[in-house]
Design an enzyme around this catalytic site. Structure first.
Site, mmCIF file in Angstrom:
data_model
loop_
_atom_site.group_PDB
_atom_site.id
_atom_site.type_symbol
_atom_site.label_atom_id
_atom_site.label_comp_id
_atom_site.label_asym_id
_atom_site.label_seq_id
_atom_site.Cartn_x
_atom_site.Cartn_y
_atom_site.Cartn_z
ATOM 1 N N ASP A 8 0.803 -1.236 -0.057
ATOM 2 C CA ASP A 8 -0.013 -0.082 0.072
ATOM 3 C C ASP A 8 0.963 1.288 -0.143
ATOM 4 O O ASP A 8 1.927 1.244 0.346
ATOM 5 C CB ASP A 8 -0.902 0.061 1.282
ATOM 6 C CG ASP A 8 -1.810 1.311 1.267
ATOM 7 O OD1 ASP A 8 -2.519 1.563 0.322
ATOM 8 O OD2 ASP A 8 -1.690 1.721 2.555
ATOM 9 N N ASP A 212 -2.375 -0.681 5.929
ATOM 10 C CA ASP A 212 -2.558 0.037 7.184
ATOM 11 C C ASP A 212 -4.224 0.300 7.332
ATOM 12 O O ASP A 212 -4.570 0.963 8.438
ATOM 13 C CB ASP A 212 -1.817 1.312 7.304
ATOM 14 C CG ASP A 212 -2.347 2.300 6.528
ATOM 15 O OD1 ASP A 212 -2.784 2.013 5.208
ATOM 16 O OD2 ASP A 212 -2.478 3.529 6.943
#
Length: 265
Positions: A8, A212
């Site tokens: 990410d 996250d």
């Protein structure tokens, strides 16, 4: 053994507020020298990822718009993809639905749920909500498969999610926005498909995934080594059906620390 790193970006490789990645710079260079692909797996658009790849000094496959597509450089790492179209040096494997279909659906429920998507925002508004500069905000608006949006009443997202499912669409939650995309297109599905292409070409593959936010859960669940980074702007959440390693810090500092430990660097 071929190691693939699926990462990410916002809040993970990049600082959530400043988009700084300097604590990870030396490790990114190490990955390059060891021929370990850093596969950016993000809600960002193709245009944004190409901009960031140049800034990071990498050229590798990437997965934009929350798993809605996979882009692979032509001739990359001995991967041959003759059945997928190539344009300007990139093969595109589309997994999601067209942007026009998604925005047409959201327009029918925008008033009901108080939705404001990127399509209705000007560049200044996108920059304000994201903290991006105008150039990057423009790149963020160049969407192909998904629409980020804000909701006046986010508690209603579960109801919206169920309604969207009837149209073959999915609502996922990212670091700043909700995202509407085609059902079945997610970061985990894209990770598995790209991994299968490597295996088809004779590679034994090990996958590491870092994220996250809830929209990272699909790839964390299917990676051999999932790494969950803390997100100071949201309450902790569970990674069901997986047992991730927990990075010691948010953003690029935690990203680099966790990867060094996993890769024994």
């Amino acid at each position: 053994m071929k190691t693939l790193i699926f990462s990410d970006m916002d809040g993970t490789l990049l600082d959530h507020e400043t988009y700084d990645f300097s604590p990870a710079s030396s490790l990114i260079l190490t990955l390059q020298t060891q021929h370990i692909p850093l596969i950016l797996t993000t809600s960002k658009t193709k245009a944004e990822v190409l901009w960031w790849q140049e800034k990071l000094g990498i050229r590798a496959p990437f997965i934009p718009e929350n798993g809605s597509a996979i882009y692979v450089p032509v001739g990359y790492d001995a991967l041959t993809l003759p059945t997928y179209p190539a344009n300007e040096g990139w093969h595109c494997i589309a997994l999601g639905k067209p942007y026009a279909f998604i925005t047409a659906y959201l327009s029918t429920v925008a008033d009901k749920y108080g939705i404001q998507g990127f399509k209705s925002m000007d560049i200044a508004a996108i920059a304000r909500h994201t903290g991006l500069g105008e150039v990057q905000a423009q790149l963020a608006k160049e969407r192909e498969f998904s629409e980020p949006f804000l909701m006046e009443e986010p508690d209603l997202v579960a109801i919206l999610r169920e309604e969207a499912r009837l149209y073959g669409l999915t609502i996922v939650e990212g670091g700043r926005f909700f995202h509407c995309l085609g059902h079945g297109a997610d970061k985990g599905a894209a990770l598995q498909l790209l991994t299968s292409l490597y295996r088809r070409h004779g590679h034994e593959v090990r996958t590491i995934a870092l994220g996250d936010s809830p929209n990272d859960l699909p790839m964390l669940r299917v990676a051999h080594t999932p790494i969950l980074l803390p997100n100071p702007s949201r309450a902790p959440f569970l990674c069901e059906n997986c047992t991730p390693l927990h990075a010691p810090h948010p953003g690029p500092l935690g990203w680099a620390s966790a990867l060094k430990e996993v890769l024994c660097l």
